[in-house]
Design a protein around this motif. Structure first.
Motif, PDB file in Angstrom:
ATOM      1  N   TYR A 178      -8.447  14.898  40.569  1.00 11.56           N
ATOM      2  CA  TYR A 178      -7.882  15.132  39.267  1.00 11.56           C
ATOM      3  C   TYR A 178      -7.010  16.461  39.220  1.00 11.56           C
ATOM      4  N   LEU A 179      -7.844  17.625  39.476  1.00 11.00           N
ATOM      5  CA  LEU A 179      -7.297  18.835  39.432  1.00 11.00           C
ATOM      6  C   LEU A 179      -6.233  19.168  40.361  1.00 11.00           C
ATOM      7  N   GLY A 180      -6.147  18.274  41.606  1.00 13.30           N
ATOM      8  CA  GLY A 180      -5.230  18.325  42.645  1.00 13.30           C
ATOM      9  C   GLY A 180      -3.791  17.945  42.041  1.00 13.30           C
ATOM     10  N   MET A 181      -4.104  16.676  41.350  1.00 15.41           N
ATOM     11  CA  MET A 181      -2.988  16.012  40.653  1.00 15.41           C
ATOM     12  C   MET A 181      -2.352  16.743  39.486  1.00 15.41           C
ATOM     13  N   ASN A 182      -3.319  17.378  38.653  1.00 18.73           N
ATOM     14  CA  ASN A 182      -3.039  18.122  37.418  1.00 18.73           C
ATOM     15  C   ASN A 182      -3.267  19.559  37.623  1.00 18.73           C
ATOM     16  N   PRO A 183      -2.704  20.336  38.445  1.00 16.72           N
ATOM     17  CA  PRO A 183      -3.373  21.758  38.673  1.00 16.72           C
ATOM     18  C   PRO A 183      -3.166  22.598  37.495  1.00 16.72           C
ATOM     19  N   PRO A 184      -4.195  23.434  37.178  1.00 17.20           N
ATOM     20  CA  PRO A 184      -3.825  24.492  36.281  1.00 17.20           C
ATOM     21  C   PRO A 184      -2.807  25.476  36.464  1.00 17.20           C
ATOM     22  N   GLY A 185      -2.242  26.342  35.235  1.00 17.22           N
ATOM     23  CA  GLY A 185      -1.546  27.178  35.596  1.00 17.22           C
ATOM     24  C   GLY A 185      -1.487  28.277  36.876  1.00 17.22           C
ATOM     25  N   PHE A 186      -2.500  28.322  37.309  1.00 21.98           N
ATOM     26  CA  PHE A 186      -3.131  29.488  38.468  1.00 21.98           C
ATOM     27  C   PHE A 186      -3.241  28.894  39.657  1.00 21.98           C
ATOM     28  N   ALA A 187      -2.879  27.415  40.010  1.00 23.37           N
ATOM     29  CA  ALA A 187      -3.134  26.737  41.166  1.00 23.37           C
ATOM     30  C   ALA A 187      -2.349  27.522  42.366  1.00 23.37           C
ATOM     31  N   ALA A 188      -1.262  28.155  42.121  1.00 24.89           N
ATOM     32  CA  ALA A 188      -0.475  28.837  43.358  1.00 24.89           C
ATOM     33  C   ALA A 188      -1.290  30.020  43.760  1.00 24.89           C
ATOM     34  N   GLN A 189      -2.235  30.660  42.810  1.00 29.32           N
ATOM     35  CA  GLN A 189      -2.919  31.746  43.343  1.00 29.32           C
ATOM     36  C   GLN A 189      -4.325  31.339  43.389  1.00 29.32           C
ATOM     37  N   VAL A 190      -4.657  30.063  43.461  1.00 33.38           N
ATOM     38  CA  VAL A 190      -6.123  29.820  43.737  1.00 33.38           C
ATOM     39  C   VAL A 190      -7.078  30.493  44.706  1.00 33.38           C
ATOM     40  N   VAL A 191      -6.358  30.477  46.000  1.00 36.43           N
ATOM     41  CA  VAL A 191      -7.183  31.127  47.102  1.00 36.43           C
ATOM     42  C   VAL A 191      -7.492  32.535  46.806  1.00 36.43           C
ATOM     43  N   ALA A 192      -6.562  33.222  46.536  1.00 36.42           N
ATOM     44  CA  ALA A 192      -6.802  34.671  46.500  1.00 36.42           C
ATOM     45  C   ALA A 192      -7.886  34.907  44.888  1.00 36.42           C
ATOM     46  N   LEU A 193      -7.582  34.141  44.003  1.00 33.59           N
ATOM     47  CA  LEU A 193      -8.489  34.015  42.705  1.00 33.59           C
ATOM     48  C   LEU A 193      -9.920  33.766  43.168  1.00 33.59           C
ATOM     49  N   ALA A 194     -10.108  32.571  44.271  1.00 28.15           N
ATOM     50  CA  ALA A 194     -11.409  32.046  44.432  1.00 28.15           C
ATOM     51  C   ALA A 194     -12.206  33.255  45.436  1.00 28.15           C
ATOM     52  N   PHE A 195     -11.384  34.114  46.112  1.00 29.09           N
ATOM     53  CA  PHE A 195     -12.134  35.208  46.892  1.00 29.09           C
ATOM     54  C   PHE A 195     -12.299  36.321  45.971  1.00 29.09           C
ATOM     55  N   GLY A 196     -11.550  36.619  44.965  1.00 27.33           N
ATOM     56  CA  GLY A 196     -11.844  37.788  44.015  1.00 27.33           C
ATOM     57  C   GLY A 196     -13.011  37.470  43.254  1.00 27.33           C
ATOM     58  N   ILE A 197     -13.156  36.203  42.919  1.00 28.00           N
ATOM     59  CA  ILE A 197     -14.386  35.932  42.169  1.00 28.00           C
ATOM     60  C   ILE A 197     -15.755  35.992  43.151  1.00 28.00           C
ATOM     61  N   ALA A 198     -15.794  35.491  44.226  1.00 26.80           N
ATOM     62  CA  ALA A 198     -16.842  35.700  45.100  1.00 26.80           C
ATOM     63  C   ALA A 198     -17.155  37.116  45.492  1.00 26.80           C
ATOM     64  N   ALA A 199     -15.992  37.934  45.756  1.00 33.57           N
ATOM     65  CA  ALA A 199     -16.193  39.428  45.867  1.00 33.57           C
ATOM     66  C   ALA A 199     -16.662  40.041  44.741  1.00 33.57           C
TER      67      ALA A 199
END
Length: 589
Positions: free
Chosen positions: A456-477
């Motif tokens: 569902y999120l892949g079909m209806n990505p939130p506004g930050f989907a383009a930055q999702v990888v960097a955001l995920a790394f920031g959260i984990a870090a």
């Protein structure tokens, strides 16, 4: 045989392989579902880890990022591979020594706190869900082009494939499937790169071809690329950057984010012995290096091929016409990921940087009205064989490889989410008496629900989907990595310090990122322009994970210093974990 049929054969054969492995490696216990029974050999685990790590971001997006950013893109290479060095040296053997199933379970036991365990679950879910959106989107892009379906249909197909082998096989099925997926993706990535390197430089090794001579121009390949892009008003591919602080922080964020990503860490719980965890990380680096040393060459060569396709004579006053555009452009225009707008009305394709002074001068000289050619940088790797006019089977192979990269990481992320909910939340807090069979059922149901949500999120990505990888790394870090480091190397940090540290790191990172992306309302700061002039001390929001980690470290240490001392049995536990002589015998009592 049509290209569509070739693509279908390659993709169908790879899917049949994954399904067969899932049936053969069906998980029959929670240990097999969570950690593949703890008996995966180091070489195989290293290969599975590489596939788990080399996601759609690595296979599909990284070369596009390097092509667009040039020298700055080396941050991705240094950060992601450097993170594995941290894993091998600082985390993997000690976490394997502890002998648990999940990262939140380690944090909960080490900091003798169900609250710490639940905060770790929350951090894991936020990081993993944001990351998995990008994987599903990557699968959609690959499907939309190569199977000639729309993006949403592609997502549904990808979800069905992941559902089958992940829900059925758990970590056991995922591990062996990821070994197969690594073989598919690395062959798919390197074969086109070898062909293109031979064509442009005469060198069969892309990493060496990148620094070799460009055939026919008498210049180096990078020199030729720099000349072309600067003539068109773009920054030179090899140009240095002004803000070194951002580059250092971004690299550090990617490094410690890698070392803190739960779906990567749990791979080191699957090996028989402590020493095998370190060897797994070493082998993973070897397998990752095969792709990561090739990516910069793919980026440079693909970018050069695009411009020389549009300006085949090297004369920027004589671009090709849209009517005579090559077949690969027509194919990608159908997906909407490549666009042409005839601003001059002359039917020719003019592409240049119309925002730079050099670009404006070029436009004035030739009577151009603006850049007419744009493309999604994620298509570079997938379109590369077509751009270089390679055989149809190579294009089919790259289709299978792109899908393997997206699906392998998606499966690992979904397993991390489901294991945390089933093992840490349901079994750990809600129903501690849940049987092994019941927990396995909950894990499978959670996995299925996670796949539906991810689709569902892949079909209806939130506004930050383009930055999702960097955001995920920031959260984990900012949240998980400091807790793991303190849990292994410090006897002084207690339960309260861990909880407040994780919350502080997570909140400050999210707030800083959100207030520049317009996703979160903060009075007086919401919708601030996302540019260096507005960033605090010039720190890019996507580089802020490293700052969040420092906040976490400081708060955890400060709170622990003014609260009660860590119990002696926990101090003894930390001491035993620090000396990895065997697996699974460092358990709190």
């Amino acid at each position: 045989m049509s290209q569509f049929t070739i693509n279908l054969l390659f993709v169908g054969a790879s899917f049949a392989l994954y399904f067969g492995i899932a049936i053969w490696a069906r998980a029959g216990s929670t240990k097999e579902f969570y950690v593949a029974g703890g008996g995966v050999p180091p070489v195989m685990n290293g290969m599975a880890t590489a596939a788990d790590w080399m996601s759609a971001a690595s296979f599909i997006s990284m070369a596009g990022l390097i092509a667009a950013t040039g020298y700055y893109g080396s941050s991705f290479l240094m950060g992601w591979t450097g993170g594995y060095v941290l894993l091998a040296m600082l985390l993997a053997p000690y976490l394997r020594k502890f002998g648990k199933f999940t990262v939140p379970e380690f944090i909960g036991d080490r900091f003798y706190s169900k609250t710490a365990r639940m905060v770790a679950v929350a951090c894991l879910i936020v990081a993993s869900v944001t990351y998995v959106i990008g994987q599903m989107a990557g699968a959609g892009i690959a499907f939309s082009r190569f199977l000639e379906v729309d993006k949403d249909t592609g997502l549904i197909i990808a979800s069905i494939v992941v559902f089958f082998y992940a829900v059925l096989g758990g970590m056991k099925g995922i591990t062996y499937t990821q070994v197969a997926q690594y073989c598919v993706l690395i062959v798919a990535y390197t074969i086109p790169a070898v062909f293109i390197s031979l064509e442009l430089t005469g060198n069969p090794l892309p990493a060496f071809g990148l620094f070799g001579d460009h055939a026919g121009s008498g210049m180096t390949l990078l020199g030729k690329l720099d000349q072309v892009v600067t003539d068109l008003g773009f920054t030179a591919h090899t140009a240095d950057i002004d803000n070194k602080l951002n580059m250092v922080l971004f690299t550090l964020t990617l490094m410690i984010g890698t070392a803190g990503l739960p779906h990567v860490i749990i791979r080191f719980f699957t090996v028989p012995k402590v020493a095998d965890a370190r060897w797994s990380a070493g082998w993973a680096l070897v397998f990752i290096a095969l792709l990561y040393t090739t990516a910069p060459a793919v980026a440079a060569m693909a970018r050069l091929n695009i411009y020389t396709t549009i300006y085949p004579t090297g004369d920027y006053t004589q671009p090709i016409s849209h009517a005579e555009r090559p077949e690969w452009m027509k194919n990608w225009e159908v997906t909407g990921l490549l666009k042409y707008e005839d601003k001059n009305g002359d039917g020719l394709i003019q592409t240049y940087n119309d925002k730079s002074e050099a670009g404006k001068a070029l436009a004035e000289q030739n009577g151009w009205k603006g850049n007419e050619f744009t493309y999604n940088r994620d298509i570079l790797v997938l379109a590369n064989p077509e751009i270089a006019q390679l055989p149809g089977w190579v294009i089919g192979l790259i289709a299978a490889g792109g899908l393997a990269a997206a699906l392998s990481t998606a499966a690992g992320l979904l397993l991390a989410i489901s294991s945390s909910i089933a093992h840490d939340l349901v079994k750990g807090s809600i129903n501690p008496d849940l049987s092994d069979k019941g927990e396995l059922m909950v894990a499978r149901i959670t996995m299925a629900v996670s796949i539906v949500v991810a689709t569902y999120l892949g079909m209806n990505p939130p506004g930050f989907a383009a930055q999702v990888v960097a955001l995920a790394f920031g959260i984990a870090a900012a949240s998980i990595f400091p807790a793991l480091m303190y849990g292994i190397f410090s006897k002084k940090v207690n339960d309260k310090g861990a909880v407040f540290g994780m919350l502080a790191g997570l909140i400050v990172t999210l707030v800083y990122i959100f207030m520049y992306k317009g996703w979160f309302f903060i009075p007086g700061t919401a919708n601030l322009p996302d540019n260096a002039a507005n960033w605090i001390m010039g720190i890019n929001p996507l580089s802020f994970g490293a700052i969040g980690a420092l906040v976490n470290f400081a708060v955890a240490f400060g709170v622990s210093s003014v609260t009660e001392e860590t119990p002696q049995e926990i101090q003894d536990l930390v001491e035993s974990v620090r000396y990895p002589k065997g697996a699974g015998d460092a358990v709190a009592h």
